[in-house]
Enzyme design. Structure first.
Site, PDB file in Angstrom:
ATOM      1  N   ASP A  12       0.854  -1.185   0.000  1.00 24.76           N
ATOM      2  CA  ASP A  12       0.000   0.000   0.000  1.00 24.76           C
ATOM      3  C   ASP A  12       0.889   1.234   0.000  1.00 24.76           C
ATOM      4  O   ASP A  12       2.047   1.165  -0.433  1.00 24.76           O
ATOM      5  CB  ASP A  12      -0.905  -0.034   1.239  1.00 24.76           C
ATOM      6  CG  ASP A  12      -2.250   0.626   0.990  1.00 24.76           C
ATOM      7  OD1 ASP A  12      -2.330   1.864   1.099  1.00 24.76           O
ATOM      8  OD2 ASP A  12      -3.214  -0.096   0.669  1.00 24.76           O
TER       9      ASP A  12
ATOM     10  N   HIS B 123      -3.666   5.864   3.872  1.00 20.37           N
ATOM     11  CA  HIS B 123      -4.315   4.567   3.683  1.00 20.37           C
ATOM     12  C   HIS B 123      -3.499   3.434   4.293  1.00 20.37           C
ATOM     13  O   HIS B 123      -4.035   2.594   5.025  1.00 20.37           O
ATOM     14  CB  HIS B 123      -4.515   4.334   2.174  1.00 20.37           C
ATOM     15  CG  HIS B 123      -5.470   3.232   1.860  1.00 20.37           C
ATOM     16  ND1 HIS B 123      -5.055   1.961   1.526  1.00 20.37           N
ATOM     17  CD2 HIS B 123      -6.825   3.203   1.821  1.00 20.37           C
ATOM     18  CE1 HIS B 123      -6.112   1.201   1.288  1.00 20.37           C
ATOM     19  NE2 HIS B 123      -7.202   1.921   1.448  1.00 20.37           N
TER      20      HIS B 123
ATOM     21  N   ASN C 125     -14.995  -0.851  -4.429  1.00 22.67           N
ATOM     22  CA  ASN C 125     -16.015   0.098  -3.966  1.00 22.67           C
ATOM     23  C   ASN C 125     -16.755   0.751  -5.127  1.00 22.67           C
ATOM     24  O   ASN C 125     -17.041   1.951  -5.096  1.00 22.67           O
ATOM     25  CB  ASN C 125     -15.370   1.204  -3.105  1.00 22.67           C
ATOM     26  CG  ASN C 125     -14.721   0.666  -1.853  1.00 22.67           C
ATOM     27  OD1 ASN C 125     -14.970  -0.459  -1.438  1.00 22.67           O
ATOM     28  ND2 ASN C 125     -13.864   1.472  -1.248  1.00 22.67           N
TER      29      ASN C 125
ATOM     30  N   SER D  46     -11.438  -1.887   1.751  1.00 22.87           N
ATOM     31  CA  SER D  46     -10.036  -1.968   2.185  1.00 22.87           C
ATOM     32  C   SER D  46      -9.930  -2.268   3.667  1.00 22.87           C
ATOM     33  O   SER D  46      -9.093  -3.076   4.104  1.00 22.87           O
ATOM     34  CB  SER D  46      -9.307  -0.651   1.877  1.00 22.87           C
ATOM     35  OG  SER D  46      -9.025  -0.527   0.506  1.00 22.87           O
TER      36      SER D  46
END
Length: 582
Positions: A326, A357, A450, A512
């Site tokens: 990430d 994130h 999403n 996530s």
């Protein structure tokens, strides 16, 4: 021009008459004349420019006359004939005319226009500069170059993380995390066989998510850098980067399209080349999260739903390495003190700030403070493969080449769990990396996406991956979660309180967050039994879920919401909980 007149007189010894004679030189013209005069001294005068005494014929005439030789004027010398002109040259013979005219000379064809030279990056490069790097953690061994390659992957020691403050009441010795022995490599499975030469062409939706001027290729076994250079020349492309993929035993090559061409037909043409095993666009990936509404409750309801407290009495994830692929994790957060075992950067460039994130996922998995994670005893491996997206706060973007390299280094450094909280299109090279990681004992967890519709997203849709959707505090499906047959399980992912950069806390929503909770549960199972295979871990998680929605497996919740306590207690039921039907 007036000619010079010269006068010459003889001495008295020669008598009363004196002769002075000048004879015209051969250069004199016909207009020159002799003049005669009589007097005390007689003379011949010849109007010329050359002195007469220099002519040999004058001397001969003067000697023959002698002193007193005869009466009257002397006899003038005979005139000198003018020089004759040379005879004219004969005219040249006419050239011969051939019966058959010669053929015109054939001009050589112009040399072919050279292809653009390959564009290469430095290799190998130092950790943190991106590209062809291998950044091992302590306890790893050097990796030999792959057959047919001139790229040697030389591990370098990872710098220690900055000193972090000790948790209250925790001795400093607890912060030292021992190295983990890698699981033995499993033999290749039938899924490792190469695919057919011609792959299905990427769809229009997939091409919309691809970088417009980049292509990735994998070569046939035995071919290396020289073949990649030749392919780049043959297709008028530039070789931008060689990407070592250690767990595949090969390299991927990133090619730049230097001429404006549609990428779809070009990929189809490359897949027909017998030298190429896989050719594909370089796809974009994006992290899966959304900011919650301002009135979102700031409480950790997810730990209650997952029965984290009784589960942590059995296991905390000790000795299990979880890779978070990430944005970079902020390891200086007090709740993450001593939890980040190392950081690997596969993107390079200057990304000074840690990502929102990646730090949020780290807190969900391993935080141990005012904010708590599901597996606070794990070792986190921060693999920076995403760049924070300034246009979308908290989001990050990456591409196929970075994802493939991140998976490679994470598995090569002993990660038993891979958290992939991002989504993108079907990606053949990333799919191969997923398959090989699964064969080597890594549990792979990914978010379903999403988009808020029935849409298949990858890497969650690969068979080896646990695909996770999101639910809220009342076990309702997250409104933006994707749906489909590929959905595996559900976990809390709405209004999740977790860690943020700079020691802050934040509340986020998205699939996530749900995937991070399932990664933590997988670490709890591996602590309980390190010999479990990825398939056994997946089966244990799915068999102990709380059924939601329609009875049995469905396209919204999959097998149901995860229950950490029931999973780690090997199917033994925890406190009675109602089955929620929708």
């Amino acid at each position: 021009m007036k000619k010079q007149r010269r006068r010459f007189s003889a001495s008295q010894a020669l008598g009363s008459a004196a002769l002075v004679l000048s004879v015209a030189s051969p250069a004199a013209e016909a207009s020159d004349r002799l003049d005669w005069s009589d007097g005390d001294q007689s003379e011949w005068v010849l109007s010329i420019d050359v002195p007469p005494a220099t002519d040999p014929r004058y001397l001969q005439f003067a000697q023959s006359s002698g002193p007193g030789g005869g009466e009257g004027p002397p006899i003038p010398p005979p005139p000198i004939p003018p020089p004759q002109k040379p005879p004219p040259l004969p005219p040249p013979e006419p050239p011969l005319i051939p019966l058959f005219p010669p053929e015109p000379p054939v001009e050589p064809p112009p040399p072919p226009r050279p292809a653009p030279p390959p564009i290469r990056l430095d290799k190998p490069r130092a950790p943190g500069t991106g590209g062809n790097v291998s950044i091992p953690l302590p306890g790893t061994k050097p990796v030999a170059p792959s057959p047919g390659s001139d790229v040697a992957v030389v591990p370098r020691p990872l710098p220690p993380p900055p000193p972090l403050p000790d948790a209250p009441g925790t001795p400093a010795a607890r912060l030292a995390i021992p190295a983990i022995a890698r699981p033995p490599a499993e033999p290749a499975l039938p899924t490792d066989t190469p695919p057919p030469a011609v792959l299905p062409p990427p769809g229009s939706d997939d091409l919309a998510e691809a970088l417009p001027d980049e292509v990735l290729i994998l070569l046939r076994p035995g071919l290396g850098q020289a073949a990649a250079d030749a392919i780049a020349r043959d297709y008028a492309m530039g070789l931008a980067e060689t990407i070592p993929l250690v767990i595949l035993g090969t390299e991927a090559y990133r090619l730049l399209i230097v001429q404006s061409r549609p990428i779809g037909p070009l990929v189809d043409l490359l897949n027909l080349d017998p030298r190429i095993q896989v050719a594909q666009p370089n796809y974009r990936y994006r992290t899966m999260q959304a900011a919650p509404p301002p009135a979102a409750p700031l409480r950790q309801y997810a730990l209650e739903r997952l029965q984290a407290e009784p589960a942590n009495r059995i296991a905390r994830g000790r000795g299990v390495r979880v890779a978070v692929i990430d944005t970079r994790i902020d390891g200086s957060h007090p709740a993450l003190a001593g939890r980040v075992a190392g950081t690997i950067d596969v993107i390079g460039g200057d990304v000074p700030d840690p990502g929102q994130h990646g730090t949020a996922l780290a807190g969900i998995i391993a935080a141990d403070g005012r904010v708590r994670g599901i597996a606070p005893g794990v070792q986190l491996l921060s693999v920076q493969a995403f760049t924070p997206d300034r246009a979308v706060i908290g989001s990050g973007t990456s591409s196929s080449d970075k994802i493939a390299r991140a998976i490679d280094v994470a598995v090569d450094q002993g990660a038993r769990v891979l958290n992939l909280s991002f989504a993108g299109p079907r990606d053949p090279i990333v799919g191969r990396m997923i398959r090989r990681s699964h064969e080597r004992g890594a549990v792979i967890v990914a978010a379903v996406g999403n988009d808020g519709q029935e849409r298949t997203r990858f890497p969650a849709a690969f068979d080896e991956v646990i695909a996770v959707t999101a639910t809220d505090s009342r076990d309702r499906l997250y409104s933006q979660a994707n749906r489909g047959r590929f959905v595996g399980v559900a976990a809390p992912g709405v209004d999740i309180l977790t860690t943020g950069p700079g020691g802050s806390t934040q509340s986020l929503s998205g699939t996530s967050m749900a995937a991070a909770y399932v990664s933590g549960v997988a670490a709890l199972l591996l602590e309980r039994n390190p010999a479990m295979t990825p398939a056994e871990v997946r089966a244990a998680i799915e068999a102990t879920t709380v059924d939601l929605g329609a009875p049995g497996r469905d396209s919204e919740f999959g097998s149901g919401r995860v229950d950490a306590y029931r999973a780690v207690s090997r199917g033994e039921p925890g406190p009675e909980r109602p089955v929620v039907r929708r």
